[in-house]
Design an enzyme around this catalytic site. Structure first.
Site, PDB file in Angstrom:
ATOM      1  N   LEU A   1       0.880  -1.343  -0.153  1.00  0.00           N
ATOM      2  CA  LEU A   1      -0.124  -0.041  -0.033  1.00  0.00           C
ATOM      3  C   LEU A   1       0.804   1.284  -0.057  1.00  0.00           C
ATOM      4  O   LEU A   1       1.876   1.337   0.674  1.00  0.00           O
ATOM      5  CB  LEU A   1      -0.894  -0.012   1.292  1.00  0.00           C
ATOM      6  N   HIS A   2       0.370   2.424  -0.577  1.00  0.00           N
ATOM      7  CA  HIS A   2       0.993   3.627  -0.630  1.00  0.00           C
ATOM      8  C   HIS A   2      -0.131   4.673  -0.541  1.00  0.00           C
ATOM      9  O   HIS A   2      -1.401   4.238  -0.265  1.00  0.00           O
ATOM     10  CB  HIS A   2       1.741   3.812  -2.059  1.00  0.00           C
TER      11      HIS A   2
ATOM     12  N   HIS B   1      -3.583   4.182  -2.051  1.00  0.00           N
ATOM     13  CA  HIS B   1      -4.427   3.312  -1.457  1.00  0.00           C
ATOM     14  C   HIS B   1      -5.196   4.161  -0.413  1.00  0.00           C
ATOM     15  O   HIS B   1      -6.472   3.999   0.041  1.00  0.00           O
ATOM     16  CB  HIS B   1      -3.880   2.011  -1.072  1.00  0.00           C
TER      17      HIS B   1
ATOM     18  N   GLN C   1      -4.824 -13.052 -12.263  1.00  0.00           N
ATOM     19  CA  GLN C   1      -4.503 -11.683 -12.876  1.00  0.00           C
ATOM     20  C   GLN C   1      -2.973 -11.518 -13.602  1.00  0.00           C
ATOM     21  O   GLN C   1      -2.723 -10.699 -14.414  1.00  0.00           O
ATOM     22  CB  GLN C   1      -5.145 -10.579 -12.416  1.00  0.00           C
TER      23      GLN C   1
ATOM     24  N   ASP D   1      -5.476   2.810 -13.045  1.00  0.00           N
ATOM     25  CA  ASP D   1      -5.993   1.604 -13.716  1.00  0.00           C
ATOM     26  C   ASP D   1      -7.001   1.859 -14.610  1.00  0.00           C
ATOM     27  O   ASP D   1      -8.332   1.114 -14.273  1.00  0.00           O
ATOM     28  CB  ASP D   1      -5.817   0.286 -12.841  1.00  0.00           C
TER      29      ASP D   1
ATOM     30  N   GLN E   1      -8.863  -0.986 -16.335  1.00  0.00           N
ATOM     31  CA  GLN E   1      -9.420  -2.017 -15.049  1.00  0.00           C
ATOM     32  C   GLN E   1     -10.705  -1.386 -14.488  1.00  0.00           C
ATOM     33  O   GLN E   1     -11.788  -2.117 -14.480  1.00  0.00           O
ATOM     34  CB  GLN E   1      -8.522  -2.147 -13.903  1.00  0.00           C
TER      35      GLN E   1
ATOM     36  N   SER F   1       2.281   3.920  -7.399  1.00  0.00           N
ATOM     37  CA  SER F   1       2.083   2.877  -7.822  1.00  0.00           C
ATOM     38  C   SER F   1       2.993   1.799  -6.966  1.00  0.00           C
ATOM     39  O   SER F   1       4.218   1.966  -6.597  1.00  0.00           O
ATOM     40  CB  SER F   1       2.610   2.280  -9.290  1.00  0.00           C
ATOM     41  N   SER F   2       2.308   0.369  -6.657  1.00  0.00           N
ATOM     42  CA  SER F   2       3.029  -0.505  -6.025  1.00  0.00           C
ATOM     43  C   SER F   2       4.256  -0.985  -6.409  1.00  0.00           C
ATOM     44  O   SER F   2       5.221  -1.596  -5.991  1.00  0.00           O
ATOM     45  CB  SER F   2       2.114  -1.784  -5.474  1.00  0.00           C
TER      46      SER F   2
HETATM   47  O1  PAF Z   1      -5.779  -2.861  -8.869  1.00  0.00           O
HETATM   48  C1  PAF Z   1      -5.542  -4.034  -8.059  1.00  0.00           C
HETATM   49  O2  PAF Z   1      -4.685  -3.819  -7.117  1.00  0.00           O
HETATM   50  C2  PAF Z   1      -6.016  -5.246  -8.422  1.00  0.00           C
HETATM   51  O3  PAF Z   1      -6.121  -5.368  -9.822  1.00  0.00           O
HETATM   52  C3  PAF Z   1      -7.365  -5.611  -7.810  1.00  0.00           C
HETATM   53  C4  PAF Z   1      -8.414  -4.755  -8.194  1.00  0.00           C
HETATM   54  C5  PAF Z   1      -7.016  -5.320  -6.220  1.00  0.00           C
HETATM   55  C6  PAF Z   1      -7.861  -6.980  -8.077  1.00  0.00           C
HETATM   56  O4  PAF Z   1      -6.830  -8.044  -7.788  1.00  0.00           O
END
Ligand code: PAF
Length: 279
Positions: free
Chosen positions: A33-34, A37, A61, A150, A153, A185-186
């Protein structure tokens, strides 16, 4: 802050909040986390009574097993950050909890699934929507929060929600940047000091497009943006596009609503993505 590892315990705990008609928000994450988040947690707190954050590095994924293996997992640090952010509940299941057996998942996410990230990471959004659906089933949230970084996403998750007609709201939250413009970003943790400097061209190119959007034709904006990125050492451009945010198809008509510039590039060994809304 409670830390829960099983779906059964999570459901039991959330049941009393549901009976009390509390609004429940979910912030799905893969940990590491950063501040980006934390900003999702803070926004979620404005909308809901109870904020659940999930930490789960979802194997389905990842298209490259090496990427999955090296994904950072600083769990203690993550828990401390969530505690400090005032998160109510952390859901941290094991892989077997989310995937107790082999399972087939393939849903229609629309043509945009195969563009941009979908072209470079085949099957990625099937895996993302698979785990997000499982998390939605486990938490049954009223709202779920995702970062706009994202961009594709968020679109894919909205399409999944529409596909199953799920009764929840998806909220896309602004990108959080470092002071020098790098999107948080992580994956930034993998950048060496020089990669970290070179990575700034992504934001520089996006900002160029945004600043010159009203005065220059789209074709010229794209040319300039690509030239900015290609001029940087150690940066390998995958794509830079100006697209309709609903379809992700390239768009040159500046009057199209929801226009977005999207970029992906490998910086050293690390693949980064970023984007910027244009109108
Ligand atoms: O964005 C992310 O960290 C991931 O793709 C998610 C949405 C938690 C799904 O694993």
């Amino acid at each position: 802050m409670e830390v829960i590892n099983t779906i059964a315990a999570l459901k039991t705990l959330l049941q009393s909040h549901k009976v009390a008609q509390k609004k429940i928000a979910l912030v799905p994450t893969m940990g590491a986390l950063h501040k980006g988040h934390v900003s999702l947690i803070k926004i979620a707190q404005q909308y809901a009574d109870i904020v659940v954050c999930s930490i789960f590095v979802n194997p389905t994924q990842f298209t490259d097993p090496k990427d999955l293996e090296k994904y950072p997992r600083p769990l203690q640090h993550d828990i401390e950050m969530l505690q400090e952010a005032g998160c109510d509940l952390v859901f941290m299941p094991a892989v077997e909890e989310m995937y107790p057996g082999p399972e087939v998942w393939h849903i229609d996410l629309g043509d945009a699934e195969f563009l941009l990230e979908g072209e470079f990471r085949k099957g990625h959004y099937q895996g993302v929507t698979q785990i997000v659906k499982k998390l939605f089933d486990a938490v049954d949230p009223d709202l779920a929060f995702f970062g706009q970084k994202d961009f594709q996403q968020v679109l894919m998750i909205r399409n999944m929600v529409a596909h199953f007609r799920l009764p929840l709201e998806i909220i896309s939250c602004p990108i959080i940047r470092e002071d020098d413009g790098l999107a948080m970003s992580s994956r930034n943790i993998h950048l060496s000091a020089s990669d970290r400097q070179h990575a700034l061209v992504l934001n520089k190119a996006l900002q160029y497009v945004k600043d010159h959007f009203s005065s220059e034709p789209v074709a010229h904006l794209l040319e300039e943006a690509k030239a900015i990125i290609n001029s940087a050492e150690g940066v390998e451009l995958d794509y830079f596009t100006i697209a309709d945010g609903n379809t992700l198809l390239p768009e040159s008509d500046k009057n199209t609503p929801n226009l977005v510039a999207l970029v992906a590039a490998k910086v050293g060994e690390t693949r980064l993505i970023d984007n910027m809304m244009l109108n």
